[in-house]
Design a protein around this motif. Structure first.
Motif, PDB file in Angstrom:
ATOM      1  N   MET A  33       0.829  -1.203   0.000  1.00 26.13           N
ATOM      2  CA  MET A  33       0.000   0.000   0.000  1.00 26.13           C
ATOM      3  C   MET A  33       0.868   1.261   0.000  1.00 26.13           C
ATOM      4  O   MET A  33       0.533   2.266  -0.643  1.00 26.13           O
ATOM      5  N   GLN A  34       1.988   1.223   0.705  1.00 29.87           N
ATOM      6  CA  GLN A  34       2.914   2.360   0.691  1.00 29.87           C
ATOM      7  C   GLN A  34       3.489   2.586  -0.698  1.00 29.87           C
ATOM      8  O   GLN A  34       3.663   3.728  -1.142  1.00 29.87           O
ATOM      9  N   MET A  35       3.775   1.497  -1.402  1.00 29.37           N
ATOM     10  CA  MET A  35       4.277   1.622  -2.769  1.00 29.37           C
ATOM     11  C   MET A  35       3.267   2.332  -3.664  1.00 29.37           C
ATOM     12  O   MET A  35       3.641   3.158  -4.505  1.00 29.37           O
ATOM     13  N   LEU A  36       2.003   1.995  -3.494  1.00 28.65           N
ATOM     14  CA  LEU A  36       0.964   2.666  -4.278  1.00 28.65           C
ATOM     15  C   LEU A  36       0.941   4.160  -3.970  1.00 28.65           C
ATOM     16  O   LEU A  36       0.822   4.996  -4.879  1.00 28.65           O
ATOM     17  N   GLU A  37       1.058   4.502  -2.699  1.00 32.65           N
ATOM     18  CA  GLU A  37       1.071   5.915  -2.311  1.00 32.65           C
ATOM     19  C   GLU A  37       2.300   6.643  -2.857  1.00 32.65           C
ATOM     20  O   GLU A  37       2.251   7.837  -3.164  1.00 32.65           O
ATOM     21  N   GLN A  38       3.408   5.915  -3.002  1.00 34.77           N
ATOM     22  CA  GLN A  38       4.665   6.530  -3.459  1.00 34.77           C
ATOM     23  C   GLN A  38       4.736   6.688  -4.971  1.00 34.77           C
ATOM     24  O   GLN A  38       5.675   7.309  -5.480  1.00 34.77           O
ATOM     25  N   GLY A  39       3.756   6.114  -5.700  1.00 34.30           N
ATOM     26  CA  GLY A  39       3.740   6.293  -7.150  1.00 34.30           C
ATOM     27  C   GLY A  39       4.091   5.065  -7.958  1.00 34.30           C
ATOM     28  O   GLY A  39       4.591   5.178  -9.085  1.00 34.30           O
ATOM     29  N   PHE A  40       3.795   3.889  -7.429  1.00 38.02           N
ATOM     30  CA  PHE A  40       4.109   2.653  -8.145  1.00 38.02           C
ATOM     31  C   PHE A  40       3.400   2.601  -9.503  1.00 38.02           C
ATOM     32  O   PHE A  40       3.969   2.159 -10.505  1.00 38.02           O
ATOM     33  N   GLU A  41       2.156   3.073  -9.544  1.00 36.82           N
ATOM     34  CA  GLU A  41       1.411   3.059 -10.808  1.00 36.82           C
ATOM     35  C   GLU A  41       2.130   3.887 -11.869  1.00 36.82           C
ATOM     36  O   GLU A  41       2.276   3.461 -13.024  1.00 36.82           O
ATOM     37  N   THR A  42       2.606   5.057 -11.492  1.00 34.96           N
ATOM     38  CA  THR A  42       3.332   5.908 -12.438  1.00 34.96           C
ATOM     39  C   THR A  42       4.626   5.251 -12.880  1.00 34.96           C
ATOM     40  O   THR A  42       5.031   5.341 -14.047  1.00 34.96           O
TER      41      THR A  42
END
Length: 313
Positions: free
Chosen positions: A216-225
């Protein structure tokens, strides 16, 4: 006169077990230098999804064998062994001790025990196997491997597509089971003395919670981008080894519109848990390994004491 055998320190453990944090602490207390033992950290541009140490951490504790390849490039255990031995020799020459940190069991094993000479990958056969997998599914290919090499099939999970593919390649290229080839052709060791510790919380639920929290932290940090940017690279697709890193395939499929966001998160977390399970299975078979609860101050103190004794000897 007895021959001096140079030492290396190994800090192993499943993903999300806290290896990097402890490794940085060791660098700040002892004359050690980190060599990464991670098949995903070698790739540039794959920072968030691999939980790669950030610039501030790398400034405090430089890591060798990080960001050495583009994601389109292949990297093998044999290449890692060569690179790691060069790094270890350079660290020893500087009067320091190598600290090998990571969770890629095959790389640790290749470094310590050597590699059996297996045939090089055949691009045509590899594409044929990928086509079979697309048409029939990887479980069918795993069943095919069970017929050709039952011993190897028992060690490979039906979802471990990369190892299924390689085992079938070896069987088809040599005409013999890979387990037989490996048993007959043992590689040379490294000439190093390995001191091995593995991190593992005493409760599996603690590790699972850490895995979900980190995803979940990775998603917040911009994993999608990050993955969206990788998708723009013309030579990169889901068949490349780099994109087999946990989380990347699931995000790629989400960006393709093949799955929704909730499914991507669920599958990403499950894939990471399964990866951690495979890592633990490998670690339990590793000889001369000391287990360490990363949350136990007493065990961490004992590690510090033992390392101090080792480095003084």
């Amino acid at each position: 006169m007895a021959r001096f055998t140079p030492s290396v320190i190994c800090l192993m453990g499943p993903t999300a077990s806290g290896k990097t944090g402890l490794a940085v602490e060791l660098v700040e207390r002892f004359p050690v230098e980190i060599v990464s033992v991670d098949s995903a950290l070698v790739y540039r541009g794959m920072d968030i999804g691999t939980a790669k140490p950030g610039p501030e951490v790398l400034a405090r504790a430089p890591h060798r064998l990080v960001d050495i390849l583009d994601p389109e490039d292949a990297y093998s255990a044999a290449r890692f062994r060569e690179d790691a031995l060069h790094a270890i020799a350079a660290i020893h020459a500087a009067g320091r001790i190598p600290l090998l940190v990571g969770g890629t069991g095959l790389y640790f094993r290749a470094l310590e025990r050597g590699l059996s000479p297996l045939p090089a990958a055949d691009p045509g056969l590899r594409q044929a196997l990928l086509a079979d997998a697309e048409r029939e599914g990887w479980r069918v290919l795993h069943a095919r491997l069970q017929q050709l090499d039952p011993a190897t099939a028992r060690r490979i999970h039906p979802n471990d597509t990369q190892r299924i593919q390689r085992a079938l390649e070896v069987c088809l290229l040599t005409g013999r089971p890979m387990s037989v080839v490996l048993a007959e052709q043992q590689g040379a060791g490294s000439g190093l003395r390995f001191h091995k510790w593995a991190l593992m919380p005493p409760e599996r639920a603690v590790l699972h919670a850490r895995i979900e929290q980190r995803f979940m932290q990775m998603l917040e940090q911009g994993f999608e981008t990050e993955v969206a940017t990788l998708r723009q690279r013309p030579g990169l697709d889901l068949n490349q080894p780099a994109m087999r890193a946990v989380g990347y395939r699931q995000m790629w499929l989400y960006l393709d519109g093949a799955i929704d966001r909730a499914t991507m998160i669920r599958k990403g977390v499950v894939a990471t848990r399964n990866y951690a399970k495979r890592q633990l299975t490998w670690l339990r078979k590793e000889p001369d390994l000391a287990w360490l609860d990363p949350h136990s101050s007493g065990q961490r103190s004992d590690l510090m004491r033992r390392l101090a004794q080792l480095l003084e000897s």
